[in-house]
Write a protein that holds these residues in place. Structure first.
Motif, PDB file in Angstrom:
ATOM      1  N   VAL A  42       0.834  -1.209   0.000  1.00  0.00           N
ATOM      2  CA  VAL A  42       0.000   0.000   0.000  1.00  0.00           C
ATOM      3  C   VAL A  42       0.868   1.257   0.000  1.00  0.00           C
ATOM      4  N   ILE A  43       1.893   1.292   0.836  1.00  0.00           N
ATOM      5  CA  ILE A  43       2.773   2.464   0.888  1.00  0.00           C
ATOM      6  C   ILE A  43       3.527   2.621  -0.428  1.00  0.00           C
ATOM      7  N   GLY A  44       4.012   1.524  -0.998  1.00  0.00           N
ATOM      8  CA  GLY A  44       4.711   1.584  -2.286  1.00  0.00           C
ATOM      9  C   GLY A  44       3.802   2.074  -3.399  1.00  0.00           C
ATOM     10  N   GLY A  45       2.570   1.589  -3.427  1.00  0.00           N
ATOM     11  CA  GLY A  45       1.605   2.068  -4.421  1.00  0.00           C
ATOM     12  C   GLY A  45       1.270   3.531  -4.230  1.00  0.00           C
ATOM     13  N   ALA A  46       1.203   3.961  -2.974  1.00  0.00           N
ATOM     14  CA  ALA A  46       0.920   5.374  -2.697  1.00  0.00           C
ATOM     15  C   ALA A  46       2.057   6.268  -3.186  1.00  0.00           C
ATOM     16  N   VAL A  47       3.299   5.837  -2.954  1.00  0.00           N
ATOM     17  CA  VAL A  47       4.446   6.628  -3.419  1.00  0.00           C
ATOM     18  C   VAL A  47       4.481   6.687  -4.942  1.00  0.00           C
ATOM     19  N   LEU A  48       4.296   5.531  -5.591  1.00  0.00           N
ATOM     20  CA  LEU A  48       4.299   5.510  -7.055  1.00  0.00           C
ATOM     21  C   LEU A  48       3.158   6.328  -7.639  1.00  0.00           C
ATOM     22  N   GLY A  49       1.981   6.225  -7.046  1.00  0.00           N
ATOM     23  CA  GLY A  49       0.840   7.004  -7.521  1.00  0.00           C
ATOM     24  C   GLY A  49       1.044   8.501  -7.346  1.00  0.00           C
ATOM     25  N   THR A  50       1.631   8.888  -6.225  1.00  0.00           N
ATOM     26  CA  THR A  50       1.897  10.309  -5.979  1.00  0.00           C
ATOM     27  C   THR A  50       2.938  10.846  -6.951  1.00  0.00           C
ATOM     28  N   LEU A  51       3.993  10.063  -7.188  1.00  0.00           N
ATOM     29  CA  LEU A  51       5.013  10.503  -8.146  1.00  0.00           C
ATOM     30  C   LEU A  51       4.431  10.638  -9.556  1.00  0.00           C
ATOM     31  N   ALA A  52       3.608   9.683  -9.956  1.00  0.00           N
ATOM     32  CA  ALA A  52       2.986   9.752 -11.283  1.00  0.00           C
ATOM     33  C   ALA A  52       2.039  10.944 -11.375  1.00  0.00           C
ATOM     34  N   TRP A  53       1.270  11.187 -10.318  1.00  0.00           N
ATOM     35  CA  TRP A  53       0.329  12.307 -10.295  1.00  0.00           C
ATOM     36  C   TRP A  53       1.073  13.641 -10.425  1.00  0.00           C
ATOM     37  N   ARG A  54       2.157  13.777  -9.700  1.00  0.00           N
ATOM     38  CA  ARG A  54       2.934  15.021  -9.777  1.00  0.00           C
ATOM     39  C   ARG A  54       3.624  15.161 -11.133  1.00  0.00           C
ATOM     40  N   LYS A  55       4.071  14.044 -11.705  1.00  0.00           N
ATOM     41  CA  LYS A  55       4.737  14.087 -13.008  1.00  0.00           C
ATOM     42  C   LYS A  55       3.764  14.514 -14.100  1.00  0.00           C
ATOM     43  N   LEU A  56       2.519  14.040 -14.001  1.00  0.00           N
ATOM     44  CA  LEU A  56       1.509  14.413 -14.987  1.00  0.00           C
ATOM     45  C   LEU A  56       1.037  15.855 -14.798  1.00  0.00           C
ATOM     46  N   GLY A  57       1.159  16.383 -13.592  1.00  0.00           N
ATOM     47  CA  GLY A  57       0.844  17.774 -13.332  1.00  0.00           C
ATOM     48  C   GLY A  57      -0.630  18.084 -13.210  1.00  0.00           C
ATOM     49  N   TYR A  58      -1.451  17.093 -12.896  1.00  0.00           N
ATOM     50  CA  TYR A  58      -2.881  17.341 -12.742  1.00  0.00           C
ATOM     51  C   TYR A  58      -3.171  18.075 -11.436  1.00  0.00           C
ATOM     52  N   THR A  59      -4.128  18.968 -11.468  1.00  0.00           N
ATOM     53  CA  THR A  59      -4.616  19.628 -10.259  1.00  0.00           C
ATOM     54  C   THR A  59      -6.133  19.625 -10.299  1.00  0.00           C
ATOM     55  N   ILE A  60      -6.724  19.200  -9.194  1.00  0.00           N
ATOM     56  CA  ILE A  60      -8.176  19.176  -9.081  1.00  0.00           C
ATOM     57  C   ILE A  60      -8.533  19.867  -7.783  1.00  0.00           C
ATOM     58  N   GLY A  61      -9.422  20.822  -7.848  1.00  0.00           N
ATOM     59  CA  GLY A  61      -9.852  21.512  -6.648  1.00  0.00           C
ATOM     60  C   GLY A  61      -8.852  22.567  -6.210  1.00  0.00           C
ATOM     61  N   THR A  62      -9.127  23.140  -5.066  1.00  0.00           N
ATOM     62  CA  THR A  62      -8.282  24.218  -4.557  1.00  0.00           C
ATOM     63  C   THR A  62      -7.302  23.755  -3.491  1.00  0.00           C
ATOM     64  N   ASN A  63      -7.417  22.505  -3.050  1.00  0.00           N
ATOM     65  CA  ASN A  63      -6.539  21.990  -1.999  1.00  0.00           C
ATOM     66  C   ASN A  63      -5.665  20.865  -2.573  1.00  0.00           C
ATOM     67  N   PRO A  64      -4.452  21.186  -3.030  1.00  0.00           N
ATOM     68  CA  PRO A  64      -3.613  20.148  -3.644  1.00  0.00           C
ATOM     69  C   PRO A  64      -3.166  19.069  -2.666  1.00  0.00           C
TER      70      PRO A  64
END
Length: 102
Positions: A54-76
Motif C-alpha cells: 500500500v505504501i509503495g503504491g501510494a508513493v508511485l501514484g503520488t510521483l505519477a500524479w505530480r509528473k503528470l501535473g494534474y490539479t483538481i480543486g483548490t486543496n492540492p
C-alpha cells in the motif's frame, strides 16, 4: 531519503523531524497492513507485506500524479492524499487478484 521526501512534495525537514516522520510512516504501514489483512482475509499477503504494498503504491501514484501535473480543486494536499490512498489500494487489489488467478 531527503531527495525522495522532496520529490513527494513534502518540505525539507531536520533530522529529528525526519525520524518522527519515519516513525509515523512505520505506524501507518502497520495500520494499513492490518486493515487490509482484515479486509482481504485469505487473499492477503500478511500485515507487513500488505503495508509495504500500500505504501509503495501510494508513493508511485503520488510521483505519477505530480509528473503528470494534474490539479483538481483548490486543496492540492487533499487531492494528493486521495490519489495516494487510491493508488495504494488499487495496487494491493491488483496484486491480490493476480495472486488468486495464478
Amino acid at each position: 531519503m531527503r531527495t525522495l521526501i522532496l520529490m513527494l512534495g513534502l518540505p525539507d525537514m531536520s533530522t529529528p523531524q525526519l525520524v518522527l516522520f519515519m516513525a509515523i510512516v512505520g505506524v501507518t504501514l502497520l495500520l494499513f497492513g492490518w486493515i487490509s489483512d482484515l479486509l482481504l482475509r485469505d487473499g492477503a499477503f500478511g500485515i507487513i507485506l500488505n503495508g509495504f504494498i500500500v505504501i509503495g503504491g501510494a508513493v508511485l501514484g503520488t510521483l505519477a500524479w505530480r509528473k503528470l501535473g494534474y490539479t483538481i480543486g483548490t486543496n492540492p494536499a487533499l487531492t494528493t492524499s486521495l490519489v495516494a490512498l487510491g493508488s495504494g489500494l488499487a495496487l494491493l487489489i491488483l496484486l491480490t487478484a493476480l495472486r488468486r488467478w495464478l
